[in-house]
Design a protein around this motif. Structure first.
Motif, PDB file in Angstrom:
ATOM      1  N   PRO A 161       0.592  -1.266  -0.100  1.00 35.20           N
ATOM      2  CA  PRO A 161      -0.275  -0.230  -0.130  1.00 35.20           C
ATOM      3  C   PRO A 161       0.283   1.558   0.067  1.00 35.20           C
ATOM      4  CG  PRO A 161       0.426  -0.933   2.085  1.00 35.20           C
ATOM      5  CD  PRO A 161       0.098  -2.255   1.454  1.00 35.20           C
ATOM      6  N   GLN A 162       1.736   1.578   0.489  1.00 35.35           N
ATOM      7  CA  GLN A 162       2.721   2.073   0.694  1.00 35.35           C
ATOM      8  C   GLN A 162       3.077   3.046  -0.969  1.00 35.35           C
ATOM      9  OE1 GLN A 162       2.841  -0.826   1.292  1.00 35.35           O
ATOM     10  NE2 GLN A 162       5.548  -1.395   0.270  1.00 35.35           N
ATOM     11  N   LEU A 163       3.481   1.585  -1.534  1.00 38.16           N
ATOM     12  CA  LEU A 163       3.658   2.058  -3.175  1.00 38.16           C
ATOM     13  C   LEU A 163       2.593   2.698  -4.185  1.00 38.16           C
ATOM     14  CD1 LEU A 163       5.894  -0.577  -4.465  1.00 38.16           C
ATOM     15  CD2 LEU A 163       6.005   1.753  -3.928  1.00 38.16           C
ATOM     16  N   VAL A 164       1.158   2.533  -3.614  1.00 41.73           N
ATOM     17  CA  VAL A 164       0.167   2.961  -4.221  1.00 41.73           C
ATOM     18  C   VAL A 164      -0.035   4.022  -3.839  1.00 41.73           C
ATOM     19  CG1 VAL A 164      -2.500   2.716  -3.967  1.00 41.73           C
ATOM     20  CG2 VAL A 164      -0.563   0.920  -4.224  1.00 41.73           C
ATOM     21  N   GLY A 165      -0.331   5.242  -5.404  1.00 43.44           N
ATOM     22  CA  GLY A 165      -1.336   6.517  -4.934  1.00 43.44           C
ATOM     23  C   GLY A 165      -2.631   6.549  -5.491  1.00 43.44           C
ATOM     24  N   GLY A 166      -3.013   7.905  -5.086  1.00 42.08           N
ATOM     25  CA  GLY A 166      -4.579   8.205  -4.957  1.00 42.08           C
ATOM     26  C   GLY A 166      -4.766   9.535  -5.739  1.00 42.08           C
ATOM     27  N   TRP A 167      -5.872   9.966  -6.159  1.00 40.35           N
ATOM     28  CA  TRP A 167      -5.894  11.498  -7.024  1.00 40.35           C
ATOM     29  C   TRP A 167      -5.560  12.261  -6.760  1.00 40.35           C
ATOM     30  CZ3 TRP A 167      -7.563  10.339 -11.606  1.00 40.35           C
ATOM     31  CH2 TRP A 167      -8.510   9.509 -12.005  1.00 40.35           C
TER      32      TRP A 167
END
Length: 419
Positions: A161-167
């Motif tokens: 999850p630490q590599l996952v970005g958001g809008w």
């Protein structure tokens, strides 16, 4: 396909290409984990128009314009839910769904298909929850192409999850595509709409395509602009380009220049506010302006002085400067209105480009440089939009946009001349 004579058309595509060449699945997914992608969709009632090798995969009442797109546009509007179908194909026994990065969208869309914008990590996890079994193929027909299993890709996103970005990570980022104009008149004109492009996480120099994120754009135009069709869209374009019929904020700025009421800032905001409000009151009395208009103009005058005080403090304008016109707020939005008109089918590419060029020419004739134009946009946004909510919040958001565009080496304001 070899990479010898092929250039990746964006920073994101360069990352995908490098990972593909290295056959590094983790690196490939790490790029997708912070990226928006486009997926071909078609309306359920158009299935009979497609060939035998096309298959139907339904999306059961998933949000088309929901929290993800609301987040990128900064709105809490209610979601539009539509039951639609993915436009899938077959590769032997495997059901395949193509996924595209923006710069590699097909020039010609299949009949009846539009491309829906999704944030890849959230979208692929939604697919996995639905137990969708098709394989994803990213940027098919290019050296970046890679086939992905939905379940495995979703598991990777949950595992790291630490590599996952958001809008929120995409918003405020200056993005460029290298296979669309980056220099010349059209690029200059597109740069005049860069504030909204950066806000919406869209590359500043793209015109987009017809039927690109069609449902989301139609919903945006309906909810925020009251536009339901091409006639209303054209009326709005005309209004944004019209500087012959000044609005209250334009009247206030014009009165200040005409009557010399605070044209040279005194350094005392209270004194400058009093000078400008007195000039506005006198103007309204002379012309018998309706009380409601007079009150609005007085309020605008107070906020103009206050906003300019913030802008001087933060280096947006020099200590002795004022903003003479906020027209770039309307013209910058008109650049994006042309894009939306193209994506919604309200105009063709030629018409959209003509609108963009016209708005760009107006900006170039009105402002001495990008900094002056951007400052005018900031003032216009705070006065016209911020007063509907929290002007200080609107100013802080606008300041971030201004600084990104004036300081980021990727900004067109540092690479494309205004004149």
């Amino acid at each position: 396909m070899t990479t010898d004579s092929w250039t990746a058309p964006s920073i994101d595509d360069r990352g995908l290409l490098a990972a593909r060449v290295a056959d590094d699945l983790d690196a490939y997914l790490a790029v997708l984990a912070r990226l928006d992608v486009f997926v071909p969709r078609r309306e359920a009632d158009q299935g009979s128009k497609f060939g035998l090798r096309r298959s139907v995969v339904k999306l059961n009442q998933l949000t088309v314009y929901g929290q993800l797109n609301n987040a990128i546009r900064g709105t809490s509007k209610s979601a539009l839910t539509v039951s639609q179908e993915y436009d899938t194909t077959r590769r032997g026994a495997r059901l395949i769904l193509p996924v595209y990065t923006r710069a590699l969208l097909p020039a010609e869309r299949p009949e009846g298909v539009y491309f829906q914008r999704n944030l890849f990590p959230a979208w692929v996890q939604d697919l996995a929850k639905q137990r969708q079994t098709m394989q994803l193929v990213v940027n098919p027909g290019t050296p970046e192409e890679r086939e992905l299993n939905v379940g495995k890709a979703a598991h990777w996103m949950r595992k790291d999850p630490q590599l996952v970005g958001g809008w929120s990570n995409l918003r405020g980022t200056i993005r460029t595509v290298y296979n669309e104009p980056a220099q010349g008149d059209l690029a200059r004109a597109l740069a005049c709409g860069a504030h909204l492009s950066v806000t919406n996480a869209v590359p500043w120099n793209t015109m987009g395509h017809a039927w690109l994120d069609y449902h989301s754009e139609r919903e945006l135009l309906s909810q925020w602009w009251g536009i339901e069709g091409p006639v209303q869209w054209q009326n709005q374009v005309d209004a944004l380009l019209d500087n012959e019929n000044p609005q209250p904020v334009d009247l206030v700025l014009g009165i200040r220049t005409e009557r010399g009421a605070g044209v040279q800032p005194s350094g005392d905001p209270a004194q400058d506010t009093e000078l400008l409000t007195q000039a506005v009151d006198a103007w309204c009395r002379d012309r018998g302006a309706p009380e409601r208009l007079a009150q609005e103009m007085t309020d605008i005058a107070q906020w103009v002085v206050r906003c300019e005080m913030w802008m001087r403090r933060d280096g947006v304008i020099t200590p002795d400067a004022i903003v003479a016109t906020q027209d770039s707020w309307d013209w910058g939005r008109c650049v994006n209105m042309a894009r939306w008109g193209l994506s919604c089918g309200f105009c063709d590419r030629t018409t959209a480009e003509q609108i963009v060029r016209h708005a760009g020419n107006l900006c170039a004739r009105t402002y001495a440089d990008w900094g002056q134009m951007s400052a005018a946009y900031v003032l216009g946004r705070v006065i016209k939009m911020g007063r509907q909510g929290n002007p200080e919040d609107s100013y802080r958001e606008s300041l971030q946009l201004h600084r990104a565009l004036m300081l980021d080496p990727a900004s067109p304001y540092l690479t494309v001349p205004l004149h």
